[in-house]
Scaffold this active site. Structure first.
Site, short mmCIF file in Angstrom:
data_model
loop_
_atom_site.label_atom_id
_atom_site.label_comp_id
_atom_site.label_asym_id
_atom_site.label_seq_id
_atom_site.Cartn_x
_atom_site.Cartn_y
_atom_site.Cartn_z
N LEU A 65 0.84 -1.20 0.00
CA LEU A 65 0.00 0.00 0.00
C LEU A 65 0.88 1.25 0.00
O LEU A 65 0.47 2.32 0.42
CB LEU A 65 -0.96 -0.01 1.19
N SER A 79 3.85 2.21 1.63
CA SER A 79 4.35 2.91 2.81
C SER A 79 5.65 3.66 2.46
O SER A 79 5.86 4.77 2.97
CB SER A 79 4.57 1.95 3.98
N ASP A 89 2.66 5.35 -7.64
CA ASP A 89 2.48 5.44 -6.19
C ASP A 89 2.68 6.87 -5.70
O ASP A 89 1.86 7.42 -4.96
CB ASP A 89 3.49 4.53 -5.47
C1 GLA Z 1 4.71 -0.78 -7.49
C2 GLA Z 1 5.42 0.37 -8.20
C3 GLA Z 1 4.45 1.13 -9.11
C4 GLA Z 1 3.71 0.17 -10.04
C5 GLA Z 1 3.14 -1.01 -9.26
C6 GLA Z 1 2.55 -2.06 -10.17
O1 GLA Z 1 3.75 -0.31 -6.61
O2 GLA Z 1 5.98 1.25 -7.26
O3 GLA Z 1 5.16 2.10 -9.84
O4 GLA Z 1 4.54 -0.27 -11.08
O5 GLA Z 1 4.11 -1.64 -8.44
O6 GLA Z 1 1.44 -1.57 -10.84
#
Ligand code: GLA
Length: 387
Positions: A127, A129, A174
């Site tokens: 998630l 962090s 993210d």
């Molecule tokens: C991780 C990465 C993101 C993305 C996801 C998969 O969370 O940090 O950039 O690639 O995996 O969708």
């Protein structure tokens, strides 16, 4: 929460100075997985759980960093004159990387700081962090030193820190979802140009339920970089026969037409996922806009199958959670979320069915996997702020 953390800050660092409290969320991705480094679309939202940070300037050239989550490590002291990755700095490499990245972008800080962090995102859950720590740190630097950085730039600088300082070749999803979070909205982001649109999430009496598999992600990061390389190689092969910049440029039909240019079966499956998942994300957002959450849920289920069979980033824990989730009454859709290899699933579940859902899926998981999964009914929250 804030009062408790302020008291802890003073216990750890002592009183005095101008102390400010901050928060940045975690994120969950509803659909569009492993598309963000392939020029595709993603559809994440910020959560109301995340990272709290209490900060003030100090009169030294040291960053004195303390995490309530890792209190056994005590204060980790980092000199502003030596911003290089150090294994022994452990979690503090994330904020250190952001300070380094700001300096690389011409925003050097001229004073040390004391910062206390506390996160209520479950550890290693997928998630985000770590992105949450990065973004809250970027926000603190911006607010404290008046850099006037936009939230999108804070996201980009945080991603730069993760790529170049931590060494995880992640995409922008993210950090962007966290920096740009908006209450009750998900973000439909085109990662090829950072165009984005907020979509209200009205789930018609249903809620977002996250299940944490509690499978720690050991080798995850290296596999993550491996997937990325596989997609990059497949793209180079496709470019020999069709004029594209990213896998996100292809429709399903075009992919089927050109896929034989990819010389290896495994790479062909990886690229197929990237292309189809991007198109699924576009379709899912369209369905949501038309208030068709049944189609949205179906596309979530298909996303999981593709991540399991073509991208191969699920594993028995996430597959068990999703398979048992989908079999429950009141479940509209379910899939793994984040990088995979462990971490969490996200499901949309009718409110009145949530108790039975948690009981049944929880018991089935414990029986098959041998340890517990944790359930969270989550709300969609805002981006970083001063609290
Ligand atoms: C991780 C990465 C993101 C993305 C996801 C998969 O969370 O940090 O950039 O690639 O995996 O969708």
């Amino acid at each position: 929460m804030k009062e408790e953390l302020l008291a802890k800050f003073i216990e750890v660092f002592g009183p005095g100075g101008e102390i400010t409290s901050y928060f940045a969320p975690g994120r969950v991705n509803l659909i569009g997985e492993h598309t963000d480094y392939n020029g595709g679309h993603v559809f994440p939202c910020a959560l109301t759980i995340g990272t709290y940070a209490i900060a003030r300037k100090n009169s030294s050239r040291n960053l004195c960093l303390y995490s309530v989550n890792f209190d056994e490590l005590g204060i980790i002291t980092i000199s502003l004159d030596d911003l290089t990755y150090a294994k022994e700095d452990d979690w503090a490499n994330y904020p250190k990387g952001v300070v380094w990245a700001f300096a690389e972008k011409g925003m050097k800080i001229d004073s040390g700081m004391d910062i206390l962090y506390y996160g209520n995102i479950p550890n290693s859950s997928g998630l985000s962090s770590s992105a949450s720590i990065e973004v809250v740190t970027g926000y603190i630097l911006d607010q404290t030193f008046g850099f006037n950085t936009s939230l999108i730039d804070i996201a980009l600088i945080s991603q730069y820190a993760e790529n170049e300082f931590i060494g995880v070749n992640c995409g922008i999803m993210d950090q962007f979802a966290i920096a740009m979070g908006k209450k009750d909205h998900a973000i439909f982001l085109d990662t090829s140009n950072l165009n984005y649109e907020y979509a209200p999430i009205q789930l018609d009496g249903a809620k977002i339920v996250i299940i944490c598999s509690n499978k720690k992600r050991g080798l995850g990061d290296s596999k993550y970089n491996e997937r990325r390389t596989e997609c990059e190689t497949a793209l180079e092969e496709l470019k020999k026969v069709v004029s594209i910049n990213t896998l996100g440029d292809l429709t399903e039909e075009q992919f089927e037409q050109y896929k034989d240019a990819i010389q290896d079966e495994v790479r062909r499956k990886r690229a197929k996922h990237a292309v189809y998942e991007n198109q699924r994300t576009i379709k899912a957002v369209k369905a949501l806009k038309e208030n068709d959450i049944i189609t949205f849920g179906k596309l979530m289920n298909e996303s999981h199958v593709s991540l399991r069979d073509d991208y191969e980033v699920t594993g028995i824990e996430l597959d068990t959670l999703v398979e048992t989730s989908i079999a429950q009454d009141g479940v509209i859709g379910s899939r793994m979320t984040g990088a995979g290899f462990g971490g969490c699933t996200v499901s949309i579940v009718k409110e009145e069915a949530i108790d039975a859902f948690a009981k049944n899926v929880g018991e089935a998981y414990l029986r098959k996997i041998g340890y517990k999964a944790d359930f969270y009914v989550v709300e969609i929250g805002n981006g970083p702020c001063i609290i």
